[in-house]
Design a protein around this motif. Structure first.
Motif, mmCIF file in Angstrom:
data_model
loop_
_atom_site.group_PDB
_atom_site.id
_atom_site.type_symbol
_atom_site.label_atom_id
_atom_site.label_comp_id
_atom_site.label_asym_id
_atom_site.label_seq_id
_atom_site.Cartn_x
_atom_site.Cartn_y
_atom_site.Cartn_z
ATOM 1 N N PHE A 1 0.476 -1.379 0.064
ATOM 2 C CA PHE A 1 -0.126 0.460 -0.166
ATOM 3 C C PHE A 1 0.967 1.055 -0.110
ATOM 4 N N GLU B 1 -5.470 -8.479 -0.488
ATOM 5 C CA GLU B 1 -4.544 -7.528 0.846
ATOM 6 C C GLU B 1 -5.759 -7.610 1.681
ATOM 7 N N LEU B 2 -6.154 -6.826 0.642
ATOM 8 C CA LEU B 2 -7.391 -5.812 1.834
ATOM 9 C C LEU B 2 -7.812 -7.274 2.858
ATOM 10 N N VAL C 1 -4.979 -8.003 5.172
ATOM 11 C CA VAL C 1 -4.495 -7.286 6.020
ATOM 12 C C VAL C 1 -6.074 -7.374 7.439
ATOM 13 N N ALA C 2 -6.994 -7.323 6.631
ATOM 14 C CA ALA C 2 -7.668 -6.884 8.020
ATOM 15 C C ALA C 2 -8.588 -9.020 8.626
#
Length: 146
Positions: free
Chosen positions: A25, A127-128, A131-132
């Motif tokens: 990011f 990726e989101l 990450v979560a």
């Protein structure tokens, strides 16, 4: 979970999270804004950086899963670790090969605008999710020591 395995799991999880946030990011989108960085140069750099990141992620995933597995962790901790690891596996097995084929074509001289790919969108979506899952895993691990 015992305090030592929880500490290791938390440290490894947050290290993994930090690496993903920094590379995916920050570095990845910003490198294309640097003066003189063309799409082929950026792709070449990106391939090297993401190969190294993914190798580090695989090692960290093994370490995190090993650490959370020690001492009978809560089901939520195991589930979150599995989500992060399975998401990484999906990226490596299904999305990265598509991205590599596309970058191979661009590096071979094909105009990047000719073949738009949704693979980057899939990678970012995963990726989101990762990450979560890592953020939740790190918090859940820390909560087991409280």
């Amino acid at each position: 979970m015992n305090p030592t395995s929880a500490a290791v799991a938390g440290a490894v999880t947050f290290l993994w999270l930090g690496m993903v946030l920094a590379i995916s990011f920050l570095e990845a989108p910003l490198k294309f804004r640097a003066p003189g960085v063309t799409v082929p140069v950026g792709l070449g750099i990106g391939r090297i950086v993401f190969r190294a990141l993914n190798l580090a992620e695989a090692v960290l995933a093994v370490l995190a899963l090993a650490a959370v597995s020690v001492g009978g962790p809560p089901a939520a901790v195991l589930a979150l670790g599995a989500v992060a690891a399975v998401t990484l596996a999906g990226q490596l097995l299904f999305v990265r090969p598509r991205l590599n084929r596309r970058s191979d074509a661009v590096l071979a001289g094909e105009d990047p605008a000719l073949r738009r790919s949704r693979a980057h969108l899939y990678y970012v979506a995963l990726e989101l999710v990762k990450v979560a899952a890592l953020l939740a895993l790190g918090c859940a691990v820390l909560a087991t020591t409280a």
